[in-house]
Design an enzyme around this catalytic site. Structure first.
Site, PDB file in Angstrom:
ATOM      1  N   TYR A 191       9.513  13.542 -13.023  1.00 35.56           N
ATOM      2  CA  TYR A 191      10.742  12.746 -13.089  1.00 35.56           C
ATOM      3  C   TYR A 191      11.203  12.322 -11.695  1.00 35.56           C
ATOM      4  CZ  TYR A 191      11.881  12.953 -18.052  1.00 35.56           C
ATOM      5  OH  TYR A 191      11.895  12.756 -19.413  1.00 35.56           O
TER       6      TYR A 191
ATOM      7  N   HIS B   6       0.836  -1.194   0.000  1.00 30.21           N
ATOM      8  CA  HIS B   6       0.000   0.000   0.000  1.00 30.21           C
ATOM      9  C   HIS B   6       0.878   1.253   0.000  1.00 30.21           C
ATOM     10  CE1 HIS B   6      -2.518   3.026   2.336  1.00 30.21           C
ATOM     11  NE2 HIS B   6      -3.052   2.941   1.134  1.00 30.21           N
TER      12      HIS B   6
ATOM     13  N   ASP C 155      -4.948   3.683  -4.779  1.00 20.95           N
ATOM     14  CA  ASP C 155      -5.065   4.169  -3.404  1.00 20.95           C
ATOM     15  C   ASP C 155      -6.248   5.124  -3.265  1.00 20.95           C
ATOM     16  OD1 ASP C 155      -4.617   4.917  -0.771  1.00 20.95           O
ATOM     17  OD2 ASP C 155      -2.483   5.264  -1.043  1.00 20.95           O
TER      18      ASP C 155
END
Length: 148
Positions: A112, A22, A64
């Site tokens: 990035y 998670h 999530d």
């Protein structure tokens, strides 16, 4: 081959998705992305475009739902206010597989940096530019538990 598992999800990618916990993040990137240099774990899906890979991953990976933002995309020329048609396609897949979850555009440097810290990078052969997305893994709730 397995019943109910999209065939383009190979053993390495399936093992990685299963091993993620998670809050771990996985980046799915286009063919131009410097995945080899940035990946902690690199999974190649050569010969596949990004959309089918993204769709297949989201058939198995819970997004999530505890945090306000769990889906992040790259931006055109690093500007989050700009979007290409490829971004609309990503958003449509995410809306189908993770209803109610918004795809958030990140500035180039922020995207990035987030990819570099991801659990893994899935490198596709997607030819379109800026076709990069990060997914934050959620949990699968036990049947007797309700979502928060």
């Amino acid at each position: 081959m397995l019943i109910g598992i999209p065939a383009l999800l190979g053993p390495e990618l399936l093992a990685t998705l299963r091993a993620m916990g998670h809050g771990d993040e996985i980046a799915v990137v286009d063919g131009n992305y410097p995945a080899q240099e940035q990946a902690r774990r690199l999974i190649r899906t050569d010969g596949h475009a990004l959309m089918p890979v993204l769709d297949a991953i989201l058939t198995l990976l819970p997004v999530d739902d505890v945090v306000p933002e769990a889906l992040f995309r790259a931006s055109v020329k690093g500007d989050p206010s700009l979007a290409d048609p490829v971004h609309r396609e990503m958003e449509a897949i995410c809306a189908k597989r993770a209803p109610g979850r918004k795809v958030v555009a990140l500035a180039g440097a922020d995207f990035y940096a987030r990819v570099k810290s991801a659990h893994a990078i899935v490198a596709t052969s997607e030819p379109r530019l800026y076709a990069n997305i990060i997914i934050r893994k959620g949990v699968i709730y036990p049947p007797e538990t309700e979502k928060p």
